[in-house]
Scaffold this motif. Structure first.
Motif, PDB file in Angstrom:
ATOM      1  N   UNK A  18       1.221   7.903   8.209  1.00 47.76           N
ATOM      2  CA  UNK A  18       0.501   9.087   8.661  1.00 47.76           C
ATOM      3  C   UNK A  18       0.205   9.018  10.160  1.00 47.76           C
ATOM      4  N   UNK A  19      -0.126   7.820  10.659  1.00 48.18           N
ATOM      5  CA  UNK A  19      -0.479   7.650  12.075  1.00 48.18           C
ATOM      6  C   UNK A  19       0.641   8.090  13.000  1.00 48.18           C
ATOM      7  N   UNK A  20       1.878   7.735  12.642  1.00 51.66           N
ATOM      8  CA  UNK A  20       3.011   8.074  13.499  1.00 51.66           C
ATOM      9  C   UNK A  20       3.687   9.384  13.075  1.00 51.66           C
ATOM     10  N   UNK A  21       2.955  10.192  12.298  1.00 54.89           N
ATOM     11  CA  UNK A  21       3.382  11.534  11.901  1.00 54.89           C
ATOM     12  C   UNK A  21       4.663  11.554  11.079  1.00 54.89           C
ATOM     13  N   UNK A  22       4.983  10.449  10.420  1.00 50.76           N
ATOM     14  CA  UNK A  22       6.157  10.435   9.545  1.00 50.76           C
ATOM     15  C   UNK A  22       5.922  11.353   8.348  1.00 50.76           C
ATOM     16  N   UNK A  23       4.687  11.375   7.855  1.00 53.50           N
ATOM     17  CA  UNK A  23       4.374  12.162   6.661  1.00 53.50           C
ATOM     18  C   UNK A  23       4.539  13.653   6.909  1.00 53.50           C
ATOM     19  N   UNK A  24       4.364  14.091   8.136  1.00 56.07           N
ATOM     20  CA  UNK A  24       4.471  15.512   8.439  1.00 56.07           C
ATOM     21  C   UNK A  24       5.862  16.071   8.220  1.00 56.07           C
ATOM     22  N   UNK A  25       6.873  15.187   8.289  1.00 58.92           N
ATOM     23  CA  UNK A  25       8.258  15.645   8.123  1.00 58.92           C
ATOM     24  C   UNK A  25       8.896  15.141   6.827  1.00 58.92           C
ATOM     25  N   UNK A  26       8.572  13.897   6.455  1.00 63.49           N
ATOM     26  CA  UNK A  26       9.286  13.268   5.347  1.00 63.49           C
ATOM     27  C   UNK A  26       8.560  13.366   4.006  1.00 63.49           C
ATOM     28  N   UNK A  27       7.265  13.695   4.011  1.00 63.00           N
ATOM     29  CA  UNK A  27       6.601  13.954   2.737  1.00 63.00           C
ATOM     30  C   UNK A  27       7.104  15.277   2.178  1.00 63.00           C
ATOM     31  N   UNK A  28       7.298  15.323   0.898  1.00 62.64           N
ATOM     32  CA  UNK A  28       7.805  16.543   0.273  1.00 62.64           C
ATOM     33  C   UNK A  28       6.681  17.250  -0.505  1.00 62.64           C
ATOM     34  N   UNK A  29       6.521  18.573  -0.413  1.00 62.60           N
ATOM     35  CA  UNK A  29       7.346  19.434   0.431  1.00 62.60           C
ATOM     36  C   UNK A  29       6.872  19.416   1.886  1.00 62.60           C
ATOM     37  N   UNK A  30       7.788  19.733   2.789  1.00 63.61           N
ATOM     38  CA  UNK A  30       7.453  19.758   4.204  1.00 63.61           C
ATOM     39  C   UNK A  30       8.115  20.978   4.837  1.00 63.61           C
ATOM     40  N   UNK A  31       7.447  21.556   5.811  1.00 62.29           N
ATOM     41  CA  UNK A  31       8.004  22.724   6.480  1.00 62.29           C
ATOM     42  C   UNK A  31       9.217  22.360   7.329  1.00 62.29           C
ATOM     43  N   UNK A  32       9.288  21.089   7.735  1.00 63.07           N
ATOM     44  CA  UNK A  32      10.403  20.625   8.564  1.00 63.07           C
ATOM     45  C   UNK A  32      11.499  20.075   7.664  1.00 63.07           C
ATOM     46  N   UNK A  33      12.718  20.450   7.955  1.00 59.12           N
ATOM     47  CA  UNK A  33      13.865  20.037   7.141  1.00 59.12           C
ATOM     48  C   UNK A  33      14.213  18.583   7.475  1.00 59.12           C
ATOM     49  N   UNK A  34      13.605  17.658   6.739  1.00 61.97           N
ATOM     50  CA  UNK A  34      13.846  16.228   6.944  1.00 61.97           C
ATOM     51  C   UNK A  34      14.090  15.574   5.586  1.00 61.97           C
ATOM     52  N   UNK A  35      14.915  14.544   5.540  1.00 64.17           N
ATOM     53  CA  UNK A  35      15.234  13.921   4.244  1.00 64.17           C
ATOM     54  C   UNK A  35      14.032  13.190   3.656  1.00 64.17           C
ATOM     55  N   UNK A  36      13.941  13.224   2.326  1.00 62.61           N
ATOM     56  CA  UNK A  36      12.899  12.478   1.631  1.00 62.61           C
ATOM     57  C   UNK A  36      13.230  10.993   1.693  1.00 62.61           C
ATOM     58  N   UNK A  37      12.204  10.170   1.822  1.00 62.01           N
ATOM     59  CA  UNK A  37      12.399   8.723   1.894  1.00 62.01           C
ATOM     60  C   UNK A  37      12.139   8.050   0.549  1.00 62.01           C
ATOM     61  N   UNK A  38      11.865   8.810  -0.464  1.00 58.90           N
ATOM     62  CA  UNK A  38      11.622   8.253  -1.792  1.00 58.90           C
ATOM     63  C   UNK A  38      12.932   7.712  -2.366  1.00 58.90           C
ATOM     64  N   UNK A  39      12.961   6.421  -2.644  1.00 61.14           N
ATOM     65  CA  UNK A  39      14.148   5.802  -3.211  1.00 61.14           C
ATOM     66  C   UNK A  39      15.282   5.603  -2.231  1.00 61.14           C
ATOM     67  N   UNK A  40      15.023   5.785  -0.923  1.00 57.98           N
ATOM     68  CA  UNK A  40      16.110   5.686   0.053  1.00 57.98           C
ATOM     69  C   UNK A  40      16.566   4.240   0.254  1.00 57.98           C
ATOM     70  N   UNK A  41      15.616   3.290   0.159  1.00 55.76           N
ATOM     71  CA  UNK A  41      15.977   1.897   0.441  1.00 55.76           C
ATOM     72  C   UNK A  41      16.973   1.375  -0.596  1.00 55.76           C
ATOM     73  N   UNK A  42      18.065   0.836  -0.106  1.00 55.98           N
ATOM     74  CA  UNK A  42      19.095   0.284  -0.970  1.00 55.98           C
ATOM     75  C   UNK A  42      20.130   1.283  -1.424  1.00 55.98           C
ATOM     76  N   UNK A  43      19.931   2.562  -1.114  1.00 55.11           N
ATOM     77  CA  UNK A  43      20.881   3.584  -1.545  1.00 55.11           C
ATOM     78  C   UNK A  43      22.001   3.755  -0.519  1.00 55.11           C
TER      79      UNK A  43
END
Length: 327
Positions: A230-255
């Motif tokens: 949250x401090x570095x504003x990652x949640x503003x784009x990567x939390x779903x849903x988000x107004x900014x078109x950014x990929x979700x990071x849920x389950x991204x590691x290892x994929x």
């Protein structure tokens, strides 16, 4: 350890061995030293012999040798080549074993900065210039630097690893003897380079577990990582849903991640680091390179915790809408 080997190590001024690989490193070093010494001794003896035998005025047979010179040269070249190749493969095998950590290794994060070592234990406990580890168990260090090149060097373990800014490298060992061992920076890193000295404390597994649990204040990694998210504003784009078109990071590691150039890349720790510091380097297919770079913005210690947090994200740990509204 044979008594002769111990005495030879002491004679050479080497510190006592304290890791599983130390004896193998010493065996290679001592063998090279002995072979080199024998070679120097042989050449010196031959030179002295020829100088004396064929000195001026000596009555000796000076006729050309009956054996062809090419045979002598060939024998010398083949003998030295075989010796060098043997040392090469011996060293290469040792290098591979030193680089390949066992799957059950215990992970600890270490960050070098001018002029100290910042250590983070798996439970969040933090140390400075001191590293506590259990004996008899493989330990894998995840190393990086926050400013300049450092070098993590433990003479008793016979191991050294350069630590480069913006890159994460690993180093593993299995400490075999309990005690306290010196830790140095072996790369000139500034005016106080000589003061960048620490220690590794090797404890029995039970003592280490007791020491690790004795700190009642460490913050859970996930909670700290969420705060940084949250401090570095990652949640503003990567939390779903988000107004900014950014990929979700849920389950991204290892994929496996599809890139805009048609290639695929595995989302490992290096990929996550590059995506934060150099977001335009590998752009995910279907997305625009609009993410700003955090190079020089996020401290290395925060970066490590942020990456560790992203690695834990899955369907069961994904932040809820309430979390996004109140991080």
């Amino acid at each position: 350890m044979p008594a002769s080997a111990v005495s030879l190590v002491a004679f050479l001024g080497l510190p006592a061995r304290a890791s599983a690989l130390a004896s193998r490193v010493d065996a290679l070093f001592i063998t090279q030293l002995v072979v080199s010494g024998l070679m120097v001794g042989l050449l010196l003896a031959l030179n002295l012999y020829f100088l004396y035998r064929y000195r001026r005025g000596a009555k000796v047979d000076r006729r050309p040798l009956e054996i062809s010179e090419w045979k002598i040269e060939t024998a010398w070249i083949v003998a030295t080549l075989v010796t060098f190749i043997a040392f090469f493969f011996w060293g290469a095998r040792l290098y591979v074993d030193e680089e390949k950590a066992p799957a059950v290794a215990y992970d600890i994060a270490v960050t070098g900065r001018q002029w100290m070592w910042d250590v983070r234990q798996p439970n969040g406990r933090r140390e400075f210039n001191t590293l506590h580890v259990p004996s008899g168990r493989p330990v894998r260090l995840s190393l990086t630097s926050e400013d300049v090149i450092h070098s993590f060097y433990v003479p008793a373990f016979r191991m050294k690893q350069d630590v480069v800014p913006g890159k994460r490298v690993t180093l593993w060992f299995n400490a075999t003897r309990e005690g306290t061992y010196s830790l140095f920076c072996a790369e000139f890193c500034g005016t106080k380079h000589s003061a960048m000295i620490g220690e590794i404390v090797v404890q029995s597994p039970s003592d280490y577990a007791q020491w690790l649990a004795s700190d009642a204040t460490p913050q859970p990694d996930r909670l700290r990582g969420r705060e940084l998210f949250a401090k570095y504003s990652c949640s503003g784009c990567h939390d779903q849903p988000s107004a900014i078109h950014a990929p979700s990071l849920v389950g991204v590691f290892g994929s496996s991640i599809p890139l805009d150039n048609g290639e695929f890349v595995r989302a490992d720790e290096t990929y996550l680091r590059d995506s934060i510091l150099q977001p335009a380097k590998q752009v995910i297919a279907g997305y625009q390179p609009i993410m700003p770079s955090f190079q020089g913005v996020i401290p290395e210690s925060d970066l490590l915790e942020l990456i560790a947090y992203i690695e834990t994200l899955n369907e069961s740990t994904a932040p809820t809408a309430a979390d996004a509204a109140h991080p």
